[in-house]
Design an enzyme around this catalytic site. Structure first.
Site, mmCIF file in Angstrom:
data_model
loop_
_atom_site.group_PDB
_atom_site.id
_atom_site.type_symbol
_atom_site.label_atom_id
_atom_site.label_comp_id
_atom_site.label_asym_id
_atom_site.label_seq_id
_atom_site.Cartn_x
_atom_site.Cartn_y
_atom_site.Cartn_z
ATOM 1 C CE LYS A 37 -3.822 5.425 67.281
ATOM 2 N NZ LYS A 37 -2.351 5.330 67.405
ATOM 3 C CB THR A 88 11.126 3.446 67.524
ATOM 4 O OG1 THR A 88 10.903 2.134 68.087
ATOM 5 C CG2 THR A 88 11.190 4.448 68.641
ATOM 6 C CG PHE A 153 10.342 -6.884 78.352
ATOM 7 C CD1 PHE A 153 11.442 -6.880 77.506
ATOM 8 C CD2 PHE A 153 10.488 -6.351 79.623
ATOM 9 C CE1 PHE A 153 12.664 -6.377 77.926
ATOM 10 C CE2 PHE A 153 11.701 -5.841 80.060
ATOM 11 C CZ PHE A 153 12.793 -5.851 79.208
ATOM 12 C CG ASN A 212 12.061 -7.763 70.917
ATOM 13 O OD1 ASN A 212 11.511 -8.511 71.715
ATOM 14 N ND2 ASN A 212 11.507 -6.645 70.509
ATOM 15 C CG PHE A 253 9.443 -17.546 71.016
ATOM 16 C CD1 PHE A 253 8.344 -17.363 71.826
ATOM 17 C CD2 PHE A 253 9.751 -16.555 70.094
ATOM 18 C CE1 PHE A 253 7.562 -16.231 71.724
ATOM 19 C CE2 PHE A 253 8.978 -15.415 69.978
ATOM 20 C CZ PHE A 253 7.887 -15.248 70.804
ATOM 21 C CB CYS A 264 8.329 -5.820 68.087
ATOM 22 S SG CYS A 264 7.190 -4.709 68.913
HETATM 23 C C1 UDX Z 1 7.465 -9.371 70.588
HETATM 24 C C2 UDX Z 1 8.107 -9.857 71.895
HETATM 25 O O1 UDX Z 1 7.660 -11.186 72.183
HETATM 26 C C3 UDX Z 1 7.743 -8.918 73.035
HETATM 27 O O2 UDX Z 1 8.396 -9.324 74.226
HETATM 28 C C4 UDX Z 1 8.180 -7.506 72.662
HETATM 29 O O3 UDX Z 1 7.794 -6.602 73.665
HETATM 30 C C5 UDX Z 1 7.561 -7.093 71.337
HETATM 31 O O4 UDX Z 1 7.880 -8.047 70.319
HETATM 32 P P1 UDX Z 1 5.008 -9.492 69.549
HETATM 33 O O5 UDX Z 1 5.548 -8.714 68.393
HETATM 34 O O6 UDX Z 1 3.693 -9.128 70.141
HETATM 35 O O7 UDX Z 1 6.052 -9.442 70.758
HETATM 36 O O8 UDX Z 1 4.897 -11.000 69.052
HETATM 37 P P2 UDX Z 1 5.471 -12.439 69.465
HETATM 38 O O9 UDX Z 1 4.444 -13.183 70.205
HETATM 39 O O10 UDX Z 1 6.812 -12.344 70.044
HETATM 40 O O11 UDX Z 1 5.567 -13.102 68.010
HETATM 41 C C6 UDX Z 1 6.396 -12.520 67.012
HETATM 42 C C7 UDX Z 1 6.307 -13.282 65.728
HETATM 43 O O12 UDX Z 1 7.002 -14.511 65.826
HETATM 44 C C8 UDX Z 1 4.889 -13.651 65.264
HETATM 45 O O13 UDX Z 1 4.808 -13.398 63.866
HETATM 46 C C9 UDX Z 1 4.783 -15.133 65.549
HETATM 47 O O14 UDX Z 1 3.904 -15.780 64.677
HETATM 48 C C10 UDX Z 1 6.221 -15.578 65.325
HETATM 49 N N1 UDX Z 1 6.592 -16.799 66.072
HETATM 50 C C11 UDX Z 1 6.576 -16.810 67.431
HETATM 51 C C12 UDX Z 1 7.011 -17.929 65.377
HETATM 52 O O15 UDX Z 1 7.059 -17.936 64.140
HETATM 53 N N2 UDX Z 1 7.382 -19.025 66.082
HETATM 54 C C13 UDX Z 1 7.366 -19.070 67.428
HETATM 55 O O16 UDX Z 1 7.719 -20.119 67.985
HETATM 56 C C14 UDX Z 1 6.936 -17.924 68.130
#
Ligand code: UDX
Length: 439
Positions: A37, A88, A153, A212, A253, A264
């Site tokens: 990496k 983590t 975040f 989260n 969301f 996450c």
């Molecule tokens: C998330 C948090 O948004 C971020 O703030 C934190 O730092 C890390 O975790 P991430 O894991 O990159 O970020 O993805 P995110 O865009 O939050 O989506 C998470 C999951 O939720 C995805 O599988 C997405 O498809 C799903 N999702 C999201 C839904 O099913 N419906 C929604 O309306 C939004």
């Protein structure tokens, strides 16, 4: 003299943080235990897919502000502020976080730290970790070494944007000096009026898992509504739009579908419940168990629906799953709902082909026995059923009439509610979606 920074751990979070801190003008060293990496990063390439990160990385390496190494001693001697950005993940066989990388990197750093260095945690951790790190550093590190907690975040797919233009910055500190140092690091972001919240250690740690948990709850809420809509013959996308106009609820969301995955949300809500249990506050987070269950139930429901669409049996049937990553614009397949259902159908006897614009190499590493296809029309060739599992733009732009010509039977399940039902039905497909009525 300008501050020098180190970033320990160069995954999605660390590589982005290192490149973006160099973009802000600091001299930065990024550290990882993985020599491959480090070698890739050192040539200005990103070892994973994150839109826009390559340019920032390349520019700052060329400017001489950013370099990478495997030597934690080099980081300790080079920098004044160290950001801990290691993973983590969920501990194997348990619901809690595996903290070995966090404590391992702090312990490796400790003997070499210069006096008065600041160690800043960014990883998502169980509340109480910052305090524990401070105790360990007091015992083993040079005088004046301090700890701060600065949760991250960023969203994958928007990592650069989220780092350079965050909604807010949260710093948990125990001294004015630590706060002042972090204000100096983030000065360019403070100039663009980024809210800067100063808290104690446990609050800063909890902000991340609380955020989260809220996001996960919002997604599972709308997916629970989808279950009710399915039972009542209602349409969850219209319901979400209608409730989302209330600014107290908001429309973001609230996309019902296959639910959340990734590195996450799933593991963070589980680790949060585990930590609350250790603190005697488990009752407070009982609802997160339901949030997790609703989320996982969408996957089993989709597999059941697929079986039904195929006439009750997977054996001898070809299914094409569109999408392997947990969300679009990422190559991350960790806890991907789409890949999970592909595996479940394959185990149940279906001939499964998986397509994804960016995630196939990672998917093949985890599930080497699945069939993967890089060309979308080839992936769809001969399918008895299509499942839309990750909402890449490419899938929204598919021409249903062209797809109709290559499949064996015209059935599609839209696991993300982002395709145009009418267009698919016009091309002769039975279009089924989660939380929406049939034709
Ligand atoms: C998330 C948090 O948004 C971020 O703030 C934190 O730092 C890390 O975790 P991430 O894991 O990159 O970020 O993805 P995110 O865009 O939050 O989506 C998470 C999951 O939720 C995805 O599988 C997405 O498809 C799903 N999702 C999201 C839904 O099913 N419906 C929604 O309306 C939004």
């Amino acid at each position: 003299m300008t501050l020098r920074l180190s970033v320990i751990g160069t995954g999605y979070l660390g590589a982005t943080h290192a490149a973006c801190m160099a973009e802000l003008g600091f001299e930065v060293i990024g550290i990882d235990v993985d020599p491959n990496k480090v070698a890739i990063l050192q040539t200005g390439k990103v070892p994973f897919y994150e839109p826009g990160l390559d340019e920032v990385l390349e520019r700052n390496i060329a400017a001489g502000r950013l370099h990478f190494s495997t030597s934690i001693q080099e980081a300790a001697e080079f920098a004044d502020i160290h950001f801990i950005c290691v993973g983590t993940p969920q501990l194997a066989g348990a619901q809690k976080a595996d903290m070995s990388q966090v404590f391992g990197s702090v312990e490796a750093l400790a003997p070499y730290l210069k006096p008065n260095s600041l160690v800043v945690g960014k990883s998502t951790v169980p509340v109480g970790t910052a305090n524990e790190i401070e105790l360990r550093l007091k015992a083993t590190a040079a005088t004046g070494v301090e700890v701060a907690w600065n949760p991250e975040f960023l969203r994958e797919g928007f990592a650069v944007e989220d780092t350079l233009r965050p909604d807010r910055l949260v710093v948990g500190v125990r001294s004015q000096r630590a706060e002042d140092l972090l204000r100096e690091v983030y000065a360019p972001l403070l100039e663009i009026n980024t809210p800067f919240l100063v808290t104690d250690f446990p609050t800063a740690e909890l902000v991340k898992v609380a955020a989260n948990s809220f996001l996960a709850t919002k997604i599972s809420f709308i997916n629970a509504m989808a279950e009710v809509c399915e039972a009542a013959g209602a349409d969850v996308t219209e319901l979400a739009q209608a409730i989302g106009y209330d600014p107290r609820i908001g429309n973001r969301f609230l996309a019902a579908g296959l639910g959340f995955g990734g590195g996450c949300l799933p593991k963070d809500i589980r680790a949060f419940m585990a930590r609350a249990g250790e603190l005697g506050a488990d009752e407070a987070l009982m609802f997160l168990r339901e949030v997790d269950q609703i989320n996982l139930r969408r996957r089993t429901h989709t597999v059941d629906l697929a079986r039904k669409v195929l006439g009750g049996e997977f054996v001898g049937k070809s299914v094409t799953v569109l999408g392997a990553t947990f969300k679009p614009n990422s190559d991350d397949v960790r806890d991907s709902p789409s890949l999970d259902i592909a595996v479940a159908m394959s185990n149940a006897g279906a001939k499964v082909k998986v397509h994804d614009p960016k995630g196939l190499a990672n998917a093949a590493r985890v599930y080497p026995n699945m069939a993967y296809e890089q060309d979308v029309l080839k992936a769809l060739d001969g399918a008895d059923l299509i499942i839309h599992g990750t909402e890449w733009n490419e899938y929204r732009e598919l021409d249903p009439a062209a797809v109709a010509k290559v499949v064996n039977s015209r059935h599609i399940i839209d696991g993300r509610n982002t395709l145009d039902p009418q267009a698919w039905r016009n091309a002769g497909f039975t279009y089924r979606a989660l939380g929406r009525p049939n034709a």
